[in-house]
Design a protein around this motif. Sequence first.
Motif, PDB file in Angstrom:
ATOM      1  N   GLY A 128       0.807  -1.205   0.000  1.00 32.38           N
ATOM      2  CA  GLY A 128       0.000   0.000   0.000  1.00 32.38           C
ATOM      3  C   GLY A 128       0.847   1.265   0.000  1.00 32.38           C
ATOM      4  O   GLY A 128       2.061   1.229  -0.228  1.00 32.38           O
ATOM      5  N   TRP A 129       0.154   2.399   0.269  1.00 31.59           N
ATOM      6  CA  TRP A 129       0.822   3.702   0.374  1.00 31.59           C
ATOM      7  C   TRP A 129       1.154   3.988   1.826  1.00 31.59           C
ATOM      8  O   TRP A 129       0.343   3.705   2.724  1.00 31.59           O
ATOM      9  CB  TRP A 129      -0.098   4.806  -0.160  1.00 31.59           C
ATOM     10  CG  TRP A 129      -0.188   4.850  -1.657  1.00 31.59           C
ATOM     11  CD1 TRP A 129      -1.116   4.233  -2.445  1.00 31.59           C
ATOM     12  CD2 TRP A 129       0.687   5.546  -2.542  1.00 31.59           C
ATOM     13  NE1 TRP A 129      -0.885   4.503  -3.762  1.00 31.59           N
ATOM     14  CE2 TRP A 129       0.218   5.311  -3.857  1.00 31.59           C
ATOM     15  CE3 TRP A 129       1.812   6.357  -2.360  1.00 31.59           C
ATOM     16  CZ2 TRP A 129       0.838   5.863  -4.985  1.00 31.59           C
ATOM     17  CZ3 TRP A 129       2.432   6.890  -3.475  1.00 31.59           C
ATOM     18  CH2 TRP A 129       1.942   6.646  -4.770  1.00 31.59           C
ATOM     19  N   TRP A 130       2.326   4.613   2.047  1.00 35.93           N
ATOM     20  CA  TRP A 130       2.831   4.854   3.389  1.00 35.93           C
ATOM     21  C   TRP A 130       3.341   6.289   3.512  1.00 35.93           C
ATOM     22  O   TRP A 130       3.730   6.899   2.521  1.00 35.93           O
ATOM     23  CB  TRP A 130       3.961   3.884   3.714  1.00 35.93           C
ATOM     24  CG  TRP A 130       3.539   2.451   3.564  1.00 35.93           C
ATOM     25  CD1 TRP A 130       3.583   1.695   2.421  1.00 35.93           C
ATOM     26  CD2 TRP A 130       2.990   1.610   4.573  1.00 35.93           C
ATOM     27  NE1 TRP A 130       3.104   0.433   2.659  1.00 35.93           N
ATOM     28  CE2 TRP A 130       2.735   0.349   3.971  1.00 35.93           C
ATOM     29  CE3 TRP A 130       2.709   1.775   5.924  1.00 35.93           C
ATOM     30  CZ2 TRP A 130       2.200  -0.719   4.680  1.00 35.93           C
ATOM     31  CZ3 TRP A 130       2.186   0.713   6.629  1.00 35.93           C
ATOM     32  CH2 TRP A 130       1.929  -0.520   6.014  1.00 35.93           C
ATOM     33  N   TYR A 131       3.366   6.759   4.771  1.00 38.81           N
ATOM     34  CA  TYR A 131       3.821   8.127   5.042  1.00 38.81           C
ATOM     35  C   TYR A 131       5.236   8.095   5.619  1.00 38.81           C
ATOM     36  O   TYR A 131       5.505   7.423   6.620  1.00 38.81           O
ATOM     37  CB  TYR A 131       2.882   8.815   6.034  1.00 38.81           C
ATOM     38  CG  TYR A 131       3.261  10.244   6.295  1.00 38.81           C
ATOM     39  CD1 TYR A 131       2.919  11.245   5.397  1.00 38.81           C
ATOM     40  CD2 TYR A 131       3.991  10.602   7.428  1.00 38.81           C
ATOM     41  CE1 TYR A 131       3.280  12.565   5.618  1.00 38.81           C
ATOM     42  CE2 TYR A 131       4.354  11.919   7.660  1.00 38.81           C
ATOM     43  CZ  TYR A 131       3.996  12.892   6.751  1.00 38.81           C
ATOM     44  OH  TYR A 131       4.358  14.188   6.977  1.00 38.81           O
ATOM     45  N   PHE A 132       6.133   8.848   4.978  1.00 40.62           N
ATOM     46  CA  PHE A 132       7.527   8.930   5.401  1.00 40.62           C
ATOM     47  C   PHE A 132       7.828  10.311   5.961  1.00 40.62           C
ATOM     48  O   PHE A 132       7.394  11.326   5.414  1.00 40.62           O
ATOM     49  CB  PHE A 132       8.464   8.631   4.230  1.00 40.62           C
ATOM     50  CG  PHE A 132       8.590   7.166   3.940  1.00 40.62           C
ATOM     51  CD1 PHE A 132       9.709   6.466   4.326  1.00 40.62           C
ATOM     52  CD2 PHE A 132       7.563   6.484   3.309  1.00 40.62           C
ATOM     53  CE1 PHE A 132       9.823   5.108   4.082  1.00 40.62           C
ATOM     54  CE2 PHE A 132       7.662   5.129   3.057  1.00 40.62           C
ATOM     55  CZ  PHE A 132       8.786   4.444   3.443  1.00 40.62           C
ATOM     56  N   ASN A 133       8.584  10.321   7.043  1.00 38.51           N
ATOM     57  CA  ASN A 133       9.014  11.554   7.682  1.00 38.51           C
ATOM     58  C   ASN A 133      10.535  11.540   7.775  1.00 38.51           C
ATOM     59  O   ASN A 133      11.119  10.688   8.445  1.00 38.51           O
ATOM     60  CB  ASN A 133       8.397  11.679   9.073  1.00 38.51           C
ATOM     61  CG  ASN A 133       8.723  12.986   9.750  1.00 38.51           C
ATOM     62  OD1 ASN A 133       9.188  13.929   9.117  1.00 38.51           O
ATOM     63  ND2 ASN A 133       8.488  13.048  11.043  1.00 38.51           N
ATOM     64  N   LYS A 134      11.168  12.453   7.031  1.00 41.80           N
ATOM     65  CA  LYS A 134      12.632  12.538   6.987  1.00 41.80           C
ATOM     66  C   LYS A 134      13.250  11.187   6.628  1.00 41.80           C
ATOM     67  O   LYS A 134      14.199  10.723   7.250  1.00 41.80           O
ATOM     68  CB  LYS A 134      13.174  13.068   8.305  1.00 41.80           C
ATOM     69  CG  LYS A 134      12.717  14.493   8.605  1.00 41.80           C
ATOM     70  CD  LYS A 134      13.274  15.008   9.909  1.00 41.80           C
ATOM     71  CE  LYS A 134      12.808  16.435  10.171  1.00 41.80           C
ATOM     72  NZ  LYS A 134      13.294  16.963  11.460  1.00 41.80           N
ATOM     73  N   GLY A 135      12.681  10.588   5.607  1.00 44.10           N
ATOM     74  CA  GLY A 135      13.261   9.381   5.045  1.00 44.10           C
ATOM     75  C   GLY A 135      12.874   8.075   5.697  1.00 44.10           C
ATOM     76  O   GLY A 135      13.221   7.010   5.185  1.00 44.10           O
ATOM     77  N   HIS A 136      12.141   8.122   6.819  1.00 42.48           N
ATOM     78  CA  HIS A 136      11.808   6.913   7.566  1.00 42.48           C
ATOM     79  C   HIS A 136      10.299   6.752   7.666  1.00 42.48           C
ATOM     80  O   HIS A 136       9.582   7.732   7.871  1.00 42.48           O
ATOM     81  CB  HIS A 136      12.414   6.974   8.967  1.00 42.48           C
ATOM     82  CG  HIS A 136      12.306   5.694   9.732  1.00 42.48           C
ATOM     83  ND1 HIS A 136      11.638   5.601  10.925  1.00 42.48           N
ATOM     84  CD2 HIS A 136      12.785   4.452   9.476  1.00 42.48           C
ATOM     85  CE1 HIS A 136      11.703   4.362  11.369  1.00 42.48           C
ATOM     86  NE2 HIS A 136      12.398   3.651  10.511  1.00 42.48           N
ATOM     87  N   LEU A 137       9.813   5.525   7.509  1.00 41.42           N
ATOM     88  CA  LEU A 137       8.390   5.250   7.635  1.00 41.42           C
ATOM     89  C   LEU A 137       7.919   5.630   9.030  1.00 41.42           C
ATOM     90  O   LEU A 137       8.427   5.133  10.035  1.00 41.42           O
ATOM     91  CB  LEU A 137       8.117   3.773   7.371  1.00 41.42           C
ATOM     92  CG  LEU A 137       6.677   3.297   7.574  1.00 41.42           C
ATOM     93  CD1 LEU A 137       5.699   4.069   6.700  1.00 41.42           C
ATOM     94  CD2 LEU A 137       6.583   1.806   7.293  1.00 41.42           C
ATOM     95  N   ASP A 138       6.907   6.533   9.081  1.00 47.81           N
ATOM     96  CA  ASP A 138       6.410   7.060  10.352  1.00 47.81           C
ATOM     97  C   ASP A 138       5.103   6.367  10.700  1.00 47.81           C
ATOM     98  O   ASP A 138       4.020   6.794  10.295  1.00 47.81           O
ATOM     99  CB  ASP A 138       6.214   8.567  10.249  1.00 47.81           C
ATOM    100  CG  ASP A 138       5.832   9.202  11.576  1.00 47.81           C
ATOM    101  OD1 ASP A 138       5.588   8.456  12.544  1.00 47.81           O
ATOM    102  OD2 ASP A 138       5.768  10.443  11.641  1.00 47.81           O
ATOM    103  N   LEU A 139       5.197   5.291  11.472  1.00 50.09           N
ATOM    104  CA  LEU A 139       4.018   4.519  11.839  1.00 50.09           C
ATOM    105  C   LEU A 139       3.199   5.190  12.928  1.00 50.09           C
ATOM    106  O   LEU A 139       2.149   4.683  13.310  1.00 50.09           O
ATOM    107  CB  LEU A 139       4.428   3.114  12.285  1.00 50.09           C
ATOM    108  CG  LEU A 139       4.995   2.225  11.177  1.00 50.09           C
ATOM    109  CD1 LEU A 139       5.506   0.916  11.746  1.00 50.09           C
ATOM    110  CD2 LEU A 139       3.953   1.967  10.094  1.00 50.09           C
ATOM    111  N   SER A 140       3.669   6.337  13.426  1.00 49.74           N
ATOM    112  CA  SER A 140       2.901   7.090  14.420  1.00 49.74           C
ATOM    113  C   SER A 140       2.028   8.165  13.770  1.00 49.74           C
ATOM    114  O   SER A 140       1.192   8.774  14.454  1.00 49.74           O
ATOM    115  CB  SER A 140       3.843   7.746  15.434  1.00 49.74           C
ATOM    116  OG  SER A 140       4.590   8.788  14.832  1.00 49.74           O
ATOM    117  N   TYR A 141       2.179   8.395  12.462  1.00 51.05           N
ATOM    118  CA  TYR A 141       1.493   9.510  11.824  1.00 51.05           C
ATOM    119  C   TYR A 141       0.045   9.177  11.489  1.00 51.05           C
ATOM    120  O   TYR A 141      -0.250   8.186  10.814  1.00 51.05           O
ATOM    121  CB  TYR A 141       2.205   9.923  10.535  1.00 51.05           C
ATOM    122  CG  TYR A 141       1.535  11.103   9.861  1.00 51.05           C
ATOM    123  CD1 TYR A 141       1.687  12.380  10.365  1.00 51.05           C
ATOM    124  CD2 TYR A 141       0.722  10.925   8.746  1.00 51.05           C
ATOM    125  CE1 TYR A 141       1.062  13.473   9.775  1.00 51.05           C
ATOM    126  CE2 TYR A 141       0.101  12.003   8.140  1.00 51.05           C
ATOM    127  CZ  TYR A 141       0.271  13.275   8.666  1.00 51.05           C
ATOM    128  OH  TYR A 141      -0.363  14.333   8.078  1.00 51.05           O
TER     129      TYR A 141
END
Length: 212
Positions: A128-141
């Motif tokens: 699926g589609w995922w959200y990255f924060n500063k290059g790392h997958l952010d599972l808290s977002y």
Amino acid sequence: IDGQIDYEYVGIAFNDYGWWMINNGTVDFDYTGMVQNENGWWYVNNGCVDWTYSGMALNKYGWWKYNNGYVDFGYTGIALNDYGWWYVSNGTVDFNYTGMALNEYGWWYFNNGVLDLSYTGLALNDYGWWYFNKGHLDLSYTGMARNEYGWWYFDNGMLDLTYTGMACNKYGWWYFTDGLLDLEYYGLGENEYGLWLYEDGRINFNYTGSIT
């Protein structure tokens, strides 16, 4: 050759103490790098094939991933050298790769083969589609994020195509239908602060009156 030193030979050769880098007929104890024979590419450290080496090395064809002294042409994943983390495909750095990759520390975003710690945005893999924060997958977002297809709702780092309801960003409160910002939505939406009127998918704070 025939018991004589071959002063023109450059390559590796074997004796009882290991495989050695030969340069113009003599062991080159100063050589550290890659060398090839009929069995493949090998990593030489101070003149001797280093069976303990696992890492990266460079030749004229690019950067390569080594495993126990030998180029691992079956390796696809992430590898580290002095210049950063890189995406490796079939044993060599893939400078054309842009997307996600996994190691023991999580999922990371790569841009043209190198880890991009400046990237904040969306990326796609088979799950699926995922959200990255500063290059790392952010599972808290949990919240809104945008790509070329529009604004989407993310829950714990993953696109939630089941979500219908409200979400906010710095531009205001918006209404989502099946995970996508619904710019055609006209009606009511409810959150913990009350019941709100939406026009064109956005709360109309200036409206006073009744709706039908």
